[in-house]
Motif scaffolding. Structure first.
Motif, PDB file in Angstrom:
ATOM      1  N   UNK A 144      -7.366  -1.968 -10.571  1.00  0.00           N
ATOM      2  CA  UNK A 144      -6.010  -2.518 -10.568  1.00  0.00           C
ATOM      3  C   UNK A 144      -5.196  -1.939  -9.412  1.00  0.00           C
ATOM      4  N   UNK A 145      -5.308  -0.638  -9.210  1.00  0.00           N
ATOM      5  CA  UNK A 145      -4.593   0.000  -8.099  1.00  0.00           C
ATOM      6  C   UNK A 145      -5.087  -0.542  -6.762  1.00  0.00           C
ATOM      7  N   UNK A 146      -6.395  -0.593  -6.596  1.00  0.00           N
ATOM      8  CA  UNK A 146      -6.977  -1.035  -5.329  1.00  0.00           C
ATOM      9  C   UNK A 146      -6.567  -2.470  -4.998  1.00  0.00           C
ATOM     10  N   UNK A 147      -6.520  -3.332  -6.008  1.00  0.00           N
ATOM     11  CA  UNK A 147      -6.310  -4.765  -5.766  1.00  0.00           C
ATOM     12  C   UNK A 147      -4.849  -5.163  -5.574  1.00  0.00           C
TER      13      UNK A 147
ATOM     14  N   UNK B 288     -11.662  13.904  -0.637  1.00  0.00           N
ATOM     15  CA  UNK B 288     -10.486  14.191   0.204  1.00  0.00           C
ATOM     16  C   UNK B 288      -9.611  12.951   0.373  1.00  0.00           C
ATOM     17  N   UNK B 289      -8.310  13.145   0.395  1.00  0.00           N
ATOM     18  CA  UNK B 289      -7.390  12.023   0.544  1.00  0.00           C
ATOM     19  C   UNK B 289      -7.687  11.202   1.798  1.00  0.00           C
ATOM     20  N   UNK B 290      -8.023  11.885   2.887  1.00  0.00           N
ATOM     21  CA  UNK B 290      -8.280  11.171   4.141  1.00  0.00           C
ATOM     22  C   UNK B 290      -9.500  10.260   4.016  1.00  0.00           C
TER      23      UNK B 290
ATOM     24  N   UNK C   3      -1.525   4.100  -2.340  1.00  0.00           N
ATOM     25  CA  UNK C   3      -2.594   3.858  -3.320  1.00  0.00           C
ATOM     26  C   UNK C   3      -3.455   5.105  -3.539  1.00  0.00           C
ATOM     27  N   UNK C   4      -3.616   5.902  -2.498  1.00  0.00           N
ATOM     28  CA  UNK C   4      -4.307   7.187  -2.676  1.00  0.00           C
ATOM     29  C   UNK C   4      -3.534   8.038  -3.682  1.00  0.00           C
ATOM     30  N   UNK C   5      -2.213   8.057  -3.531  1.00  0.00           N
ATOM     31  CA  UNK C   5      -1.364   8.810  -4.463  1.00  0.00           C
ATOM     32  C   UNK C   5      -1.506   8.272  -5.890  1.00  0.00           C
ATOM     33  N   UNK C   6      -1.473   6.958  -6.032  1.00  0.00           N
ATOM     34  CA  UNK C   6      -1.589   6.350  -7.352  1.00  0.00           C
ATOM     35  C   UNK C   6      -2.957   6.644  -7.978  1.00  0.00           C
ATOM     36  N   UNK C   7      -4.014   6.494  -7.179  1.00  0.00           N
ATOM     37  CA  UNK C   7      -5.367   6.703  -7.701  1.00  0.00           C
ATOM     38  C   UNK C   7      -5.586   8.152  -8.117  1.00  0.00           C
ATOM     39  N   UNK C   8      -5.143   9.074  -7.285  1.00  0.00           N
ATOM     40  CA  UNK C   8      -5.284  10.485  -7.622  1.00  0.00           C
ATOM     41  C   UNK C   8      -4.408  10.842  -8.831  1.00  0.00           C
TER      42      UNK C   8
ATOM     43  N   UNK D 115       0.773   3.193 -20.603  1.00  0.00           N
ATOM     44  CA  UNK D 115       0.254   2.776 -19.294  1.00  0.00           C
ATOM     45  C   UNK D 115       1.343   2.828 -18.225  1.00  0.00           C
ATOM     46  N   UNK D 116       2.530   2.363 -18.551  1.00  0.00           N
ATOM     47  CA  UNK D 116       3.595   2.299 -17.550  1.00  0.00           C
ATOM     48  C   UNK D 116       4.189   3.668 -17.222  1.00  0.00           C
ATOM     49  N   UNK D 117       3.809   4.689 -17.973  1.00  0.00           N
ATOM     50  CA  UNK D 117       4.222   6.045 -17.620  1.00  0.00           C
ATOM     51  C   UNK D 117       3.389   6.597 -16.466  1.00  0.00           C
TER      52      UNK D 117
END
Length: 207
Positions: free
Chosen positions: A45-48, A79-81, A92-97, A125-127
């Motif tokens: 969901x985050x990626x898309x 690693x984030x990079x 999205x990196x922030x959201x996924x992590x 979920x929305x938290x």
């Protein structure tokens, strides 16, 4: 929602809504749609977000290839990079992590969502940063098989509802929820039908 429940839902909706009944006769039963429960679906969901399906699949494959296994712990070790190089934006990196950390520390009890009420599951979920009400409702519909969910923030649903009901303009999300309130307890079937209605009639994206 499986085919049996979809048929039950559409039959029930046809009895209480003449517009549904007429359109259902013309268009027929919506296709089954489902997604697995758990971390992979949330990560997808985050990626898309704001990407085409094709591009999202390419980036997801790259991200998964970096992981030892498809777990929150494995994602946290990347690693984030490296995630950025795979195609994720920094946000999205922030959201996924953030998602992975919340699950790994049990702040987000992903395995217990199915035991919660619709409202409590949406709240949980929305938290998590990066997940709004629409994302939560989609998860409830397709992963938890909840039968009375209507993702009213979806543009396609709003445009389809406008045409189905012959409204002068596209309803707001609040207005849409009010319009379909009488579809309960089969609002998920109604939403799936509206998506099919939207695509088969090739409705314009603008109201």
């Amino acid at each position: 929602m499986n085919k049996e429940n979809m048929m039950l839902g559409m039959e029930a909706l046809s009895l209480i809504d003449e517009d549904i009944k007429k359109a259902y006769t013309e268009i027929g039963l919506p296709a089954e749609r489902s997604s697995p429960e758990g971390f992979e679906t949330f990560l997808s969901t985050i990626i898309s977000q704001q990407l085409s399906t094709k591009v999202a699949m390419i980036i997801k494959d790259r991200v998964v290839a970096l992981m030892e296994d498809l777990t929150p712990e494995s994602l946290l070790n990347i690693p984030d990079q490296s995630l950025r190089d795979a195609g994720l934006s920094w946000r999205k990196v922030e959201y996924a992590k953030g998602l992975a950390e919340a699950i790994a520390t049990n702040r987000f009890d992903i395995d217990n969502l199915g035991k919660l009420s619709d409202d409590d599951a949406i709240k949980a979920i929305t938290e998590i940063k990066g997940f709004g009400r629409w994302s939560a409702e989609i998860y409830l519909m397709f992963s938890l098989d909840r039968k009375d969910v209507f993702p009213a923030d979806d543009l396609g649903l709003l445009v389809a509802l406008k045409h189905l009901k012959g409204l002068p303009e596209k309803p707001t999300a609040k207005q849409a929820r009010e319009i379909v309130k009488h579809w309960s307890p089969w609002q998920s079937a109604g939403a799936l039908f509206l998506w099919q209605y939207y695509h088969q009639l090739n409705l314009p994206k603008k109201a």
